[in-house]
Design a protein around this motif. Structure first.
Motif: not given
Length: 181
Positions: A35-61
């Motif tokens: 769970l990361y905030m914008e411009a958070q220190r130690h935030r991984p690169d978005e490429s490490a987050f996997g597929e982006r879902l337009p809405e929080p779907a399925g467990p646990p999102l």
């Protein structure tokens, strides 16, 4: 601590709004791993987050988004989510201890170090705290400097202040957070 099944590596993420700005929720299999905030220190690169879902779907999102909404509305003090925090054994110990800080309260880095049985490790505790991959839910914002100053928050001091003020404003402050990872 219960054993967590080995990850398959399938990651998904979504972005939800909050009073602290957009929050990126990252899941791996059935577990929340970030769970990361914008411009958070130690935030991984978005490429490490996997597929982006337009809405929080399925467990646990979807469940995470629902519980965060309740938290920010003042209707929830604790979270009950399947978490997987990837870190060293020391970091895991610190993150588990963060969940023992009562809602609406703060501990110093020194108190947290004493709590985990490492009273001289307040700097190391601070470093582990800063690398917490699941902000808000694993409440690293509840740790303050020895003099009570709002220091060292990866999401920024203003967000830390806002989260603490939000929690202190709730009438039943004092509940303990439950984290299982």
């Amino acid at each position: 601590m219960p054993a967590v099944p080995r990850a398959s590596g399938r990651r998904t993420h979504t972005v939800v709004g909050s009073p602290c700005g957009p929050l990126t929720l990252v899941a791996e299999d059935e577990y929340l791993i970030g769970l990361y905030m914008e411009a958070q220190r130690h935030r991984p690169d978005e490429s490490a987050f996997g597929e982006r879902l337009p809405e929080p779907a399925g467990p646990p999102l979807a469940e995470t988004a629902r519980q965060l909404e309740e938290y920010f509305a003042g209707h929830r003090e604790t979270f009950d989510l399947p978490l997987r925090l990837n870190g060293t054994p020391f970091q895991q110990r610190v993150w588990a201890a963060l969940c023992e800080i009562p809602h609406g309260r703060t501990w110093t880095y020194g108190r947290l170090a004493e709590h985990i049985g490492r009273p001289s490790a307040s700097r190391a505790v601070g470093l582990a705290n800063g690398k917490n991959p699941i902000g808000v839910i694993v409440p690293c914002h509840r740790v303050v400097g020895a003099d009570g100053a709002l220091t060292g928050y990866g999401g920024g001091v203003e967000r830390k202040r806002a989260l603490l003020e939000h929690e202190r404003a709730l009438p039943a402050a004092g509940a303990r957070q439950l984290c299982v990872f």
